[in-house]
Each structure stands twice: as structure tokens, then as C-alpha cells.
Design an enzyme around this catalytic site. Structure first.
Site: not given
Ligand code: VAH
Length: 312
Positions: A140, A33
Site C-alpha cells: 500500500y 464495483i
Molecule cells: C490504513 N487507514 O490504515 C489507512 C491509512 C494512514 C493509514 O492509510 O491503511
């Protein structure tokens, strides 16, 4: 052509460089982006793409007819918790947009990164296998677990050759990290050289699986080059790397900067809760079996490489 969506990120920056070395600058299209200023004069192909805009991605597929697409755009664990809806939207709909278009344009191979964040508080803490209890409690992690299920679904239902790796915390010096929980393991090196000290937002005993970026990039390329019939995991491959705590990392840094001091933030940082929900170590024997995966950077080697490159 190879298209990399999310080319400006911590992984994307290095993956584009490696892919251009292998396939030639003009065959690797960097998409993000925004365009990094260091890159402006670069004549290699760059496209402004927002992965939430399916029409924009469609335009890229139409223009470049990619044989491989890497989707790296995502909000990571810490930033994702500050913006849960955007994290779900970007991480999930970005992936579904790419999976659909890859089918439509018959893209030969798709790559999408997962993470050890798919494990949660009730997952085992040590040597986690490919398949075990996974109750991620960050948006996430939820989006990465759901994304793995979708990748396997598109492979098994529609035959799409999509491949994935559950990266541990990635340590690198070339591009800034993108708002992850494991970013302390990057900042510590910068501060060790700049200030001789670092204040960690994760407490002393927080052991997490980490990996040097060189290993992560090589592993990704090896996975993408492996013959399809060698791939037995279509959700996402565990990668273990090396597990350590801030205390252990500090001791390793002290072998090079003897009076380096590590302290800890007094109030609990939100990222501590996230780190507490993740495992201490991962079993990546399936990747070893399927394509002879073997990491090369142990803690000592990655510490030397980080300090040498950041010192320059
Ligand atoms: C995070 N660096 O901290 C990433 C990763 C396992 C950690 O997915 O969200």
C-alpha cells in the site's frame, strides 16, 4: 460533472455526500464495483465501475465528460498485505488508467489520496516534512509513494492538474473502514458503546497521526478549490491532524464512559509491524502556508462527535 471512483469506501461515501451538497446530486456520479443497499433507491447517478477495466472508465469519461475526477478506489495497508499483487495492480494501474484518460478528455482537475503510509522504518518519527527519507515497506505504502511520483510527473510533463493529500488514519462513523491499520481507532468507539470495553490490536504505546473525517473532507475540498498557482506540492500534501496512542484515546473515552476498559491482543497482530513503520506525527505547515489549512477536530472534539453520532 464530477466523477468519484471508489464512492462506497470510508472516504468516498462522505466525499460524494459533500460534493452533492456543493454541486447538486445530479452532477456527482458515484462509481464503484457494487452499489450499497442504502443507496439503491437513490436517484442520484451511480455507475458500476471496476477501475482495473480501462474501457469501463473510458465509458464514464465519454458519458459524463467530468470536470473533476476523484480516484479513491484502493486496497489499504492491512488488506493490501494479504493480497500484494492485487493491491499493486488496483492501486497503481487504477491510477495510471485515470491519469491517462484525464489527459485524453482534458479533465480540469484530478484528485488522488495518498497516505502517511509513504513513510517507512527509516523515515523520521516526528514532524515529518514533505520531503524526507521514504522507505515504505507495505505494498500500500509503496503504491502510494509511486503514485505520488506519477501524479507529479503527469503535472510537470503534461500539465495535468492532479492534487493529492497524505491522509493520516481517518476516523469516521458513517461508513465502515476499509481494512486499514488505523481502524482500531474506529472500532474502539463502537465497542465502547456496545460492550464498554475494547481489545486493541495495536499496543498501548503505538502513537499514530489521525484525523477526523470532517477535517479530511473539508481539507480535500479546500485543496481542490485552491487556485492552481497556490499549489506548490504536486506529489502529495502532508496532513497531520492529531497524534495519539490507544492508551490516550481510551483515557479520552473514559471522560464520557467512565468504566470503559481497554485491553490488548496477546499475540502480535500483523498490523503492529505496519504501525511500527509509520511516523508518530507529521508537519503539515506546507498545506497551512499554501491554502491556510487548519484542522478543527482535536481529540476531545472528535471523541464527543463519534460517541454522539454512534449513540443515535
Ligand atoms: C490504513 N487507514 O490504515 C489507512 C491509512 C494512514 C493509514 O492509510 O491503511
Amino acid at each position: 460533472n464530477i466523477v468519484v471512483l471508489g464512492s462506497n469506501g470510508q472516504i468516498g461515501t462522505e466525499l460524494v455526500t459533500m460534493l452533492r451538497k456543493i454541486y447538486g446530486d445530479d452532477h456527482v456520479v458515484a462509481c464503484d464495483i457494487r452499489r450499497p443497499d442504502y443507496d439503491i433507491k437513490n436517484s442520484a447517478p451511480f455507475e458500476f465501475v471496476n477501475v482495473l477495466d480501462k474501457e469501463m472508465i473510458n465509458g464514464i469519461f465519454k458519458k459524463y465528460k467530468p470536470t473533476q475526477v476523484y480516484l479513491l478506489a484502493a486496497l489499504l495497508s492491512a488488506t493490501g498485505e494479504q493480497n500484494p499483487k492485487l493491491a499493486w495492480d488496483l492501486n497503481m494501474n487504477g491510477l495510471l488508467n485515470v491519469l491517462d484518460l484525464a489527459l485524453e478528455y482534458k479533465t480540469a482537475k484530478v484528485y488522488w489520496p495518498s497516505s502517511i503510509a509513504v513513510f517507512g522504518p527509516n523515515s523520521p518519527k516526528d514532524n515529518n516534512s514533505q520531503y524526507c527519507v521514504m522507505d515504505p515497506n507495505t505494498v500500500y505504502g509503496i503504491s502510494k509513494l509511486a503514485g505520488e511520483r506519477w501524479c507529479e510527473y503527469y503535472n510537470q510533463k503534461y500539465g495535468l492538474d492532479v492534487r493529492s493529500i497524505r491522509y493520516p488514519g481517518l476516523i469516521s462513523w458513517k461508513a465502515a473502514p476499509g481494512g486499514g491499520t488505523t481502524d482500531y481507532a474506529i472500532h474502539i468507539f463502537h465497542d465502547a458503546l456496545k460492550k464498554g470495553s475494547y481489545q486493541s490490536f495495536l499496543n498501548a504505546g503505538t502513537e499514530l497521526p489521525m484525523m477526523y473525517m470532517d477535517d479530511a473532507i473539508r481539507g480535500t475540498i479546500e485543496l481542490m478549490d485552491a487556485p492552481a498557482d497556490k499549489i506548490t506540492v504536486r506529489s502529495s500534501y502532508n496532513f497531520g491532524g492529531v497524534s495519539f496512542t490507544p492508551e490516550v484515546l481510551a483515557a479520552e473515552i473514559r471522560k464520557h464512559i467512565p468504566d470503559f476498559t481497554l485491553s490488548y491482543t496477546s499475540e502480535t497482530d500483523p498490523r503492529q509491524q505496519i504501525a511500527n513503520s509509520w511516523p508518530r506525527s507529521i508537519d503539515d505547515s506546507t498545506a497551512a502556508k499554501d491554502w491556510n489549512w487548519k484542522p478543527e477536530f482535536d481529540l476531545s472534539k472528535l471523541t464527543i462527535d463519534m460517541l454522539n453520532n454512534l449513540k443515535k
